[in-house]
Write a protein that holds these residues in place. Structure first.
Motif, mmCIF file in Angstrom:
data_model
loop_
_atom_site.group_PDB
_atom_site.id
_atom_site.type_symbol
_atom_site.label_atom_id
_atom_site.label_comp_id
_atom_site.label_asym_id
_atom_site.label_seq_id
_atom_site.Cartn_x
_atom_site.Cartn_y
_atom_site.Cartn_z
ATOM 1 N N ASN A 132 1.462 9.592 -5.393
ATOM 2 C CA ASN A 132 2.112 10.640 -5.054
ATOM 3 C C ASN A 132 3.055 11.250 -6.323
ATOM 4 O O ASN A 132 3.012 12.413 -6.782
ATOM 5 C CB ASN A 132 2.814 10.751 -3.724
ATOM 6 N N ALA A 156 0.793 -1.288 -0.076
ATOM 7 C CA ALA A 156 -0.058 0.162 0.048
ATOM 8 C C ALA A 156 0.786 1.163 0.022
ATOM 9 O O ALA A 156 0.450 2.428 -0.670
ATOM 10 C CB ALA A 156 -0.934 0.027 1.195
ATOM 11 N N PRO A 176 -5.156 9.666 -1.487
ATOM 12 C CA PRO A 176 -4.390 8.809 -1.978
ATOM 13 C C PRO A 176 -2.946 8.991 -2.311
ATOM 14 O O PRO A 176 -2.139 7.998 -2.417
ATOM 15 C CB PRO A 176 -5.170 8.692 -3.668
ATOM 16 N N ALA A 177 -2.748 10.298 -2.426
ATOM 17 C CA ALA A 177 -1.246 10.605 -2.562
ATOM 18 C C ALA A 177 -0.637 10.746 -1.327
ATOM 19 O O ALA A 177 0.726 11.222 -1.206
ATOM 20 C CB ALA A 177 -1.129 11.952 -3.755
ATOM 21 N N ARG A 178 -1.266 11.060 -0.295
ATOM 22 C CA ARG A 178 -0.586 11.234 1.184
ATOM 23 C C ARG A 178 -0.779 10.013 1.885
ATOM 24 O O ARG A 178 -0.170 10.226 3.111
ATOM 25 C CB ARG A 178 -1.549 12.374 1.777
ATOM 26 N N ALA A 179 -1.529 8.983 1.760
ATOM 27 C CA ALA A 179 -1.426 7.908 2.705
ATOM 28 C C ALA A 179 -0.441 7.351 2.631
ATOM 29 O O ALA A 179 -0.130 6.813 4.082
ATOM 30 C CB ALA A 179 -2.753 6.982 1.878
ATOM 31 N N TRP A 180 0.532 7.143 1.864
ATOM 32 C CA TRP A 180 1.802 6.522 2.030
ATOM 33 C C TRP A 180 2.501 7.197 3.489
ATOM 34 O O TRP A 180 3.215 6.515 4.005
ATOM 35 C CB TRP A 180 2.827 6.774 0.932
ATOM 36 N N SER A 228 0.509 4.050 -2.901
ATOM 37 C CA SER A 228 0.455 5.197 -2.703
ATOM 38 C C SER A 228 1.454 6.400 -2.979
ATOM 39 O O SER A 228 1.492 7.384 -3.387
ATOM 40 C CB SER A 228 -0.002 5.708 -1.292
#
Length: 651
Positions: free
Chosen positions: A178, A170, A194-198, A174
């Motif tokens: 990003n 995951a 979605p681009a910050r979850a990592w 993500s």
């Protein structure tokens, strides 16, 4: 989870970086990376809470969400009340209406989506958004909603050991979103989950893959992590594409620091850092509205006021922490003693107040009658205030169809017939052509709707799923079928936006085609694009009786518009019966180019370059003083003579 002073100290580092960045304190040009640090901390703590309770069999979704709500909502709600009250006295109606939308978005934790649609985080206009900083809270809350469900499902079907390897997948997914998103949609990558979850999931990996380190290894790793965080804060800037792959630096640094578990780091294990860490959430909440307040009164570049602003942020954060955050958690706290139904009612009351500011269009009646009269013409000419811009996108009661092609301005019995056609920039030129039409005996028909720049084909700068697109196709068909019926055709559009979207070829084709079918074609320029809403800035000076200086406001947004005007002029001036009116023909004081009128009032209305009713009229006055106006009058006389000679003068 047990209290960790190292993480509390890391919070202090994060909030200090963010506050110093927003107050413009050098050399912390990349202090916004403090938010990335907060994300890693959140991911670590939330994973610890969820996984430890799952393993002990005590995890409850209801308890988890209630705890998060009690942690975040009360202080946020109080802030929203405060800015709504302050806005009542400080803000213009349009600004107050925007604030109401921001409050609703913040309390429903979708402000990241709102600001993604509004514009970039680093734009100058962002300093007018009182709750801009709540975008990060919305990201975290969205993560809190989805993450425990994900962990619970994975733990049930694959087990805890495999779960942590799936978290790595995951993170990679993500992080890829990003990096790609930062290149192709920077605003979306900055604001959306979605681009910050990592970043939060990196914190999860730190918890799921614990390290056993000796004391010297802890010290080395902790200082290495801090070095990465501080390096990012000093080396990146607003010009850096963010988050992108460079966000790895502060995220990795935060992960290293937390993984080290070093409790006695000199930078974080001291009374100042521990105090700032405890109050970091409240300080974060209050500092940004104070930054906006300073900018509102043009105090943001004065060192004394910056010091006062930083101290005020810490003081407000302390009060919020003492009476709100602790008031909801301590058994003897004021908020803890109130009934849950009362607290919920307060929250709905705040949201209702915010909704009313939106419905009431910012409550203009709260401002004095003198001020309302003075600023009445600092608005967009549109059908709702007696003009022609047929905005089916913003006015739901307007039907798509021929009604959008019936508005007439200028001399109703004019000898010449003209068609003004285009998008909202044709709409804002209606007062201009009303005045010029009356002076030169031109009956002007205005056909202007959202995003509908004059062009051949179906290119469109707005969403093609909108009603505005359907209206645009009708308007273009009207031009194509009836151009020959007019003595004068006038094109206007947001040329900078159209050029940026690489859609100018259709405009060039329309210019060549139309110039061959009408006696005369005029192409209007896109006015100056500022980085802020200059009409609102001017209105503030009226409200508070302070000087207005338009030179303080940047014009980075104007680059594409200027280039588009130049390119259009080159195309138009090669045609024998076409005229491009340059900015200097319209916006000047006695021949000297100017963004304000003789009265030191801006021609412009907003960041996009729209003219106000007042500015459009004043541009007509300025134009009538020029040699270009006299030349146009002569050319129209020639058209009039030609029409009369052909027996068509009374069409």
């Amino acid at each position: 989870m047990h209290f960790r002073s190292d993480i509390n100290g890391l919070r202090a580092v994060a909030v200090a970086l963010v506050v110093l960045f927003h107050f413009g304190v050098a050399p912390v040009a990349g202090g916004f990376i403090g938010v990335d640090v907060f994300f890693v901390i959140s991911g670590y703590l939330m994973t610890g809470i969820i996984v430890s309770r799952q393993l002990s069999g005590s995890f409850s979704f209801a308890t988890f969400y209630l705890e998060r709500c009690r942690r975040i909502v009360p202080a946020l709600a109080v802030l929203c009340v405060a800015v709504l009250v302050a806005g009542w006295f400080l803000l213009m109606p349009s600004e107050y209406m925007d604030l109401g939308q921001q409050v609703i978005a913040a309390l429903t934790f979708v402000s990241n989506v709102l600001f993604w649609k509004t514009g970039g985080y680093f734009q100058e206009s962002a300093h007018d958004l009182w709750l801009l900083h709540t975008w990060s809270l919305s990201n975290e809350w969205q993560f809190y909603l989805l993450y425990p469900i994900l962990l619970t499902v994975l733990a049930r079907f694959v087990g805890q050991k495999i779960l942590r390897w799936l978290i790595i997948v995951a993170v990679l997914l993500s992080f890829t979103i990003n990096v790609v998103g930062t290149l192709y949609s920077p605003s979306g990558a900055f604001y959306l989950l979605p681009a910050r979850a990592w970043e939060m999931l990196v914190g999860a990996l730190v918890y799921l893959f614990p390290l056993r380190l000796k004391d010297h290894q802890q010290r080395l790793m902790a200082w290495a992590g801090l070095a990465l965080i501080l390096a990012a804060a000093l080396l990146v800037s607003e010009e850096t594409l963010w988050p992108g792959y460079l966000a790895l630096i502060p995220v990795l640094g935060s992960g290293l620091f937390i993984a080290a578990g070093h409790q006695r780091c000199a930078l974080t294990d001291n009374r100042v850092a521990q105090y700032l860490g405890r109050t970091s959430y409240s300080v974060y909440l209050w500092h940004w509205p104070i930054v906006v307040w300073l900018g509102y009164f043009s105090l943001e570049n004065q060192p004394l006021w910056l010091v006062i602003g930083i101290l005020a942020s810490v003081a407000a954060g302390h009060l919020s922490y003492r009476f709100i955050e602790r008031g909801i958690t301590r058994s003897d706290g004021l908020l803890q003693r109130t009934q849950p139904a009362t607290r919920l009612g307060m929250l709905f009351g705040i949201a209702l107040a915010a909704m009313l500011t939106v419905v009431a269009n910012g409550v203009p009646a709260r401002l004095s009658a003198d001020f309302r009269r003075a600023s009445a013409e600092l608005s967009m000419p549109i059908v709702t205030n007696g003009w022609c811009f047929y905005s089916v996108e913003t006015i739901a009661t307007l039907p798509v169809g021929s009604r959008g092609q019936l508005c007439r301005i200028g001399a109703q019995d004019g000898q010449l017939k003209a068609l003004l056609i285009g998008d909202s920039f044709a709409g804002h030129y209606a007062p201009f052509w009303d005045a010029i039409g009356k002076r030169l005996s031109i009956d002007v028909q205005s056909v202007a709707s959202d995003w509908c720049f004059p062009a051949e084909g179906q290119a469109f700068t707005g969403p093609t799923s909108s009603r505005a697109y359907a209206q645009c196709l009708l308007n273009r068909a009207y031009l194509k079928a009836g151009a020959h019926r007019y003595d004068l055709i006038i094109f206007a559009g947001s040329w900078g936006v159209i050029r940026h979207q690489r859609k100018m070829n259709g405009v060039y084709r329309a210019i060549r085609r139309t110039s061959g079918r009408a006696p005369l074609l005029i192409v209007m320029p896109t006015p100056t694009n500022f980085d802020v809403n200059v009409a609102d800035r001017y209105a503030r000076t009226l409200l508070f009786d302070i000087p207005f200086d338009i030179h303080k406001y940047g014009k980075q947004r104007d680059v594409s518009a200027r280039l588009a005007n130049t390119e259009l002029a080159g195309v138009v001036n090669r045609l024998g019966n076409a005229i491009f009116l340059a900015r200097d023909d319209l916006f000047h004081i006695s021949g000297r180019p100017s963004d304000v009128t003789h009265e030191n009032i801006p021609f412009g209305l907003d960041e996009s370059g729209h003219l106000s009713i007042y500015g459009s009229y004043k541009a007509a006055d300025a134009f009538s003083e020029t040699a270009r106006y006299r030349s146009l009058a002569q050319r129209l006389d020639a058209v009039r003579t030609q029409r009369t000679g052909m027996g068509l003068g009374q069409r």
